[in-house]
Structures are given as structure tokens and as C-alpha cells.
Design a protein around this motif. Sequence first.
Motif, PDB file in Angstrom:
ATOM      1  N   ALA A   1       0.826  -1.204   0.000  1.00 41.77           N
ATOM      2  CA  ALA A   1       0.000   0.000   0.000  1.00 41.77           C
ATOM      3  C   ALA A   1       0.864   1.260   0.000  1.00 41.77           C
ATOM      4  CB  ALA A   1      -0.925  -0.005   1.212  1.00 41.77           C
ATOM      5  N   CYS A   2       2.170   1.122  -0.163  1.00 48.48           N
ATOM      6  CA  CYS A   2       3.056   2.285  -0.129  1.00 48.48           C
ATOM      7  C   CYS A   2       2.706   3.228  -1.279  1.00 48.48           C
ATOM      8  CB  CYS A   2       4.507   1.846  -0.241  1.00 48.48           C
ATOM      9  SG  CYS A   2       5.655   3.242  -0.290  1.00 48.48           S
ATOM     10  N   PRO A   3       2.276   4.469  -0.972  1.00 44.82           N
ATOM     11  CA  PRO A   3       1.822   5.368  -2.030  1.00 44.82           C
ATOM     12  C   PRO A   3       2.960   5.790  -2.957  1.00 44.82           C
ATOM     13  CG  PRO A   3       1.947   6.529   0.080  1.00 44.82           C
ATOM     14  CD  PRO A   3       2.222   5.083   0.367  1.00 44.82           C
ATOM     15  N   ILE A   4       4.181   5.651  -2.508  1.00 43.76           N
ATOM     16  CA  ILE A   4       5.320   6.072  -3.319  1.00 43.76           C
ATOM     17  C   ILE A   4       5.771   4.948  -4.247  1.00 43.76           C
ATOM     18  CG2 ILE A   4       7.758   6.745  -3.190  1.00 43.76           C
ATOM     19  CD1 ILE A   4       6.784   8.235  -0.514  1.00 43.76           C
ATOM     20  N   CYS A   5       5.940   3.775  -3.676  1.00 39.37           N
ATOM     21  CA  CYS A   5       6.488   2.672  -4.464  1.00 39.37           C
ATOM     22  C   CYS A   5       5.456   2.009  -5.369  1.00 39.37           C
ATOM     23  CB  CYS A   5       7.131   1.651  -3.548  1.00 39.37           C
ATOM     24  SG  CYS A   5       8.477   2.392  -2.605  1.00 39.37           S
ATOM     25  N   THR A   6       4.173   2.228  -5.086  1.00 37.89           N
ATOM     26  CA  THR A   6       3.160   1.624  -5.935  1.00 37.89           C
ATOM     27  C   THR A   6       2.718   2.583  -7.050  1.00 37.89           C
ATOM     28  OG1 THR A   6       1.448   2.395  -4.427  1.00 37.89           O
ATOM     29  CG2 THR A   6       2.233   0.145  -4.095  1.00 37.89           C
ATOM     30  N   ALA A   7       3.352   3.760  -7.108  1.00 40.05           N
ATOM     31  CA  ALA A   7       3.015   4.723  -8.150  1.00 40.05           C
ATOM     32  C   ALA A   7       3.379   4.135  -9.514  1.00 40.05           C
ATOM     33  CB  ALA A   7       3.774   6.016  -7.922  1.00 40.05           C
ATOM     34  N   PRO A   8       2.582   4.474 -10.541  1.00 43.97           N
ATOM     35  CA  PRO A   8       2.859   3.925 -11.876  1.00 43.97           C
ATOM     36  C   PRO A   8       4.271   4.249 -12.366  1.00 43.97           C
ATOM     37  CG  PRO A   8       0.927   5.394 -11.910  1.00 43.97           C
ATOM     38  CD  PRO A   8       1.405   5.339 -10.499  1.00 43.97           C
ATOM     39  N   GLU A   9       4.682   5.524 -12.207  1.00 43.01           N
ATOM     40  CA  GLU A   9       6.053   5.824 -12.611  1.00 43.01           C
ATOM     41  C   GLU A   9       6.888   6.045 -11.364  1.00 43.01           C
ATOM     42  OE1 GLU A   9       4.660   9.560 -13.502  1.00 43.01           O
ATOM     43  OE2 GLU A   9       2.891   8.271 -13.636  1.00 43.01           O
ATOM     44  N   ARG A  10       7.845   5.210 -11.167  1.00 43.88           N
ATOM     45  CA  ARG A  10       8.786   5.406 -10.073  1.00 43.88           C
ATOM     46  C   ARG A  10      10.056   5.984 -10.656  1.00 43.88           C
ATOM     47  NH1 ARG A  10       9.838   0.263  -6.515  1.00 43.88           N
ATOM     48  NH2 ARG A  10      11.546   1.639  -6.029  1.00 43.88           N
ATOM     49  N   ASP A  11      10.519   7.082 -10.075  1.00 43.92           N
ATOM     50  CA  ASP A  11      11.769   7.623 -10.572  1.00 43.92           C
ATOM     51  C   ASP A  11      12.896   7.278  -9.605  1.00 43.92           C
ATOM     52  OD1 ASP A  11      11.493   9.340  -8.453  1.00 43.92           O
ATOM     53  OD2 ASP A  11      10.930  11.066  -9.676  1.00 43.92           O
ATOM     54  N   GLU A  12      14.058   7.810  -9.888  1.00 45.18           N
ATOM     55  CA  GLU A  12      15.223   7.464  -9.069  1.00 45.18           C
ATOM     56  C   GLU A  12      15.127   7.993  -7.635  1.00 45.18           C
ATOM     57  OE1 GLU A  12      17.813  11.332 -10.504  1.00 45.18           O
ATOM     58  OE2 GLU A  12      18.570   9.298 -10.912  1.00 45.18           O
ATOM     59  N   ARG A  13      14.216   8.956  -7.427  1.00 45.42           N
ATOM     60  CA  ARG A  13      14.077   9.508  -6.078  1.00 45.42           C
ATOM     61  C   ARG A  13      13.125   8.707  -5.202  1.00 45.42           C
ATOM     62  NH1 ARG A  13      13.535  15.786  -7.723  1.00 45.42           N
ATOM     63  NH2 ARG A  13      12.170  15.830  -5.928  1.00 45.42           N
ATOM     64  N   ALA A  14      12.404   7.761  -5.815  1.00 40.96           N
ATOM     65  CA  ALA A  14      11.422   6.987  -5.055  1.00 40.96           C
ATOM     66  C   ALA A  14      12.012   6.324  -3.799  1.00 40.96           C
ATOM     67  CB  ALA A  14      10.746   5.957  -5.954  1.00 40.96           C
ATOM     68  N   PRO A  15      13.189   5.706  -3.881  1.00 42.06           N
ATOM     69  CA  PRO A  15      13.719   5.062  -2.667  1.00 42.06           C
ATOM     70  C   PRO A  15      13.946   6.060  -1.533  1.00 42.06           C
ATOM     71  CG  PRO A  15      14.940   4.352  -4.593  1.00 42.06           C
ATOM     72  CD  PRO A  15      14.027   5.448  -5.050  1.00 42.06           C
ATOM     73  N   LEU A  16      14.356   7.274  -1.882  1.00 40.92           N
ATOM     74  CA  LEU A  16      14.598   8.277  -0.848  1.00 40.92           C
ATOM     75  C   LEU A  16      13.281   8.752  -0.240  1.00 40.92           C
ATOM     76  CD1 LEU A  16      17.444  10.277  -2.604  1.00 40.92           C
ATOM     77  CD2 LEU A  16      17.653   8.950  -0.503  1.00 40.92           C
ATOM     78  N   ARG A  17      12.283   8.952  -1.095  1.00 39.77           N
ATOM     79  CA  ARG A  17      10.979   9.384  -0.578  1.00 39.77           C
ATOM     80  C   ARG A  17      10.354   8.289   0.279  1.00 39.77           C
ATOM     81  NH1 ARG A  17       9.963  12.083  -5.969  1.00 39.77           N
ATOM     82  NH2 ARG A  17       9.114  10.095  -6.600  1.00 39.77           N
ATOM     83  N   CYS A  18      10.511   7.050  -0.168  1.00 35.79           N
ATOM     84  CA  CYS A  18       9.967   5.932   0.600  1.00 35.79           C
ATOM     85  C   CYS A  18      10.665   5.862   1.960  1.00 35.79           C
ATOM     86  CB  CYS A  18      10.155   4.635  -0.168  1.00 35.79           C
ATOM     87  SG  CYS A  18       9.475   3.205   0.683  1.00 35.79           S
ATOM     88  N   ALA A  19      11.965   6.157   1.980  1.00 30.80           N
ATOM     89  CA  ALA A  19      12.717   6.126   3.244  1.00 30.80           C
ATOM     90  C   ALA A  19      12.170   7.176   4.203  1.00 30.80           C
ATOM     91  CB  ALA A  19      14.198   6.362   2.978  1.00 30.80           C
ATOM     92  N   ILE A  20      11.856   8.370   3.686  1.00 32.48           N
ATOM     93  CA  ILE A  20      11.322   9.429   4.539  1.00 32.48           C
ATOM     94  C   ILE A  20       9.957   9.015   5.095  1.00 32.48           C
ATOM     95  CG2 ILE A  20      10.401  11.785   4.542  1.00 32.48           C
ATOM     96  CD1 ILE A  20      12.626  12.432   2.456  1.00 32.48           C
ATOM     97  N   LEU A  21       9.123   8.487   4.217  1.00 30.32           N
ATOM     98  CA  LEU A  21       7.794   8.061   4.662  1.00 30.32           C
ATOM     99  C   LEU A  21       7.913   6.945   5.709  1.00 30.32           C
ATOM    100  CD1 LEU A  21       4.849   8.769   4.108  1.00 30.32           C
ATOM    101  CD2 LEU A  21       4.775   6.910   2.451  1.00 30.32           C
ATOM    102  N   THR A  22       8.809   6.029   5.488  1.00 30.02           N
ATOM    103  CA  THR A  22       9.023   4.933   6.453  1.00 30.02           C
ATOM    104  C   THR A  22       9.441   5.498   7.808  1.00 30.02           C
ATOM    105  OG1 THR A  22       9.719   3.492   4.650  1.00 30.02           O
ATOM    106  CG2 THR A  22      10.298   2.783   6.883  1.00 30.02           C
ATOM    107  N   LEU A  23      10.345   6.477   7.780  1.00 31.42           N
ATOM    108  CA  LEU A  23      10.806   7.073   9.038  1.00 31.42           C
ATOM    109  C   LEU A  23       9.686   7.826   9.747  1.00 31.42           C
ATOM    110  CD1 LEU A  23      14.352   8.280   7.972  1.00 31.42           C
ATOM    111  CD2 LEU A  23      13.827   6.618   9.770  1.00 31.42           C
ATOM    112  N   LEU A  24       8.848   8.522   8.976  1.00 25.20           N
ATOM    113  CA  LEU A  24       7.726   9.240   9.593  1.00 25.20           C
ATOM    114  C   LEU A  24       6.760   8.253  10.237  1.00 25.20           C
ATOM    115  CD1 LEU A  24       7.034  11.955   6.861  1.00 25.20           C
ATOM    116  CD2 LEU A  24       7.928  12.358   9.162  1.00 25.20           C
ATOM    117  N   GLU A  25       6.528   7.132   9.539  1.00 24.76           N
ATOM    118  CA  GLU A  25       5.600   6.137  10.080  1.00 24.76           C
ATOM    119  C   GLU A  25       6.174   5.464  11.327  1.00 24.76           C
ATOM    120  OE1 GLU A  25       4.853   3.920   6.560  1.00 24.76           O
ATOM    121  OE2 GLU A  25       3.225   5.244   5.929  1.00 24.76           O
TER     122      GLU A  25
END
Length: 144
Positions: A15-39
Motif C-alpha cells: 500500500a506504499c503510495p510512493i512505491c506503488t506509483a505507476p512511474e517510479r523515478d530514481e528519487r522513489a527510494p529516498l521518498r519511501c525512506a522518509i515516509l518509512t521514518l515518519l511512520e
Amino acid sequence: MPRSTTPVWHCDDNACPICTAPERDERAPLRCAILTLLEHGRWMACDEIPLPDILSAGGDYLSRLRDTVGDGTPVPAVEHWAWLDAELRLAVARAAGLDAVSTLDPRIDKVLTTAARRTPRRQVDLLDLAAEQFAELCAQSRTA
Ligand SMILES: [Zn+2]
């Protein structure tokens, strides 16, 4: 924005809104890391871990988390850890009501110091809001 190294993980959150996006760019891992830390931050706040501790050493936290729970944890390269902390602080300062657009905004420190004096319950709310806003922001930047 630092250049991204090759992602070495696969987000295991379906259900990760970042990693399940249709287009993932090179910044996705960093954004996912931030979201993970916030959670994770909300659980840390529940345990009454001080806000400044929650918002620092995120890269180190994620790498230890991956050692515990395995491959589904995003762990950015060490050279991105300072950037990660700065973005995390910006996201939380924004959730606290600051209209900052840059991690270099000098007001962030003050806002976070004030936020750290809130009760743990209100810090949990703050981190929840930060995660929500951050996911939204990522969704908008994709469609922009
Ligand atoms: Zn993800």
C-alpha cells in the motif's frame, strides 16, 4: 537533491503510495525512506522517545531496521543520510504549520524545538500528519 545510487531493496509495503506509483523515478527510494521514518516515528513517539532523537540518524535507524526485519526496508546510501535527516525535519516542521519550502529555512529549528515540548500524544499526531502530507506531496509532484 543528491544523485541516487541503484536501489538495492524492494519496498514490501503493497500500500506504499510512493512505491506503488505507476512511474517510479530514481528519487522513489529516498521518498519511501522518509515516509518509512515518519511512520516509525509515530511509534517512537508513543514510546516517549524525544522528537529530536526521532528526527536524527534516520539512515542509521533504517539500516538497523533492515537488519531486524529484512529486505523490505529502504536504506539510502550513507552519502544521502544527511539529506534524509534534513528532509525529515522539513516534513515535520511543515506539519507543525511552517510554510517552509527549503530544508535550509532557519525557522525549522525553532518550530521543531517547540514541537518537541508537546505531549507524546500530540507528537504522534504531528508525525501522522507529516506522513500524510508527505505522501500527498509526492502524489502531486508526480501529476504536476
Ligand atoms: Zn515504499
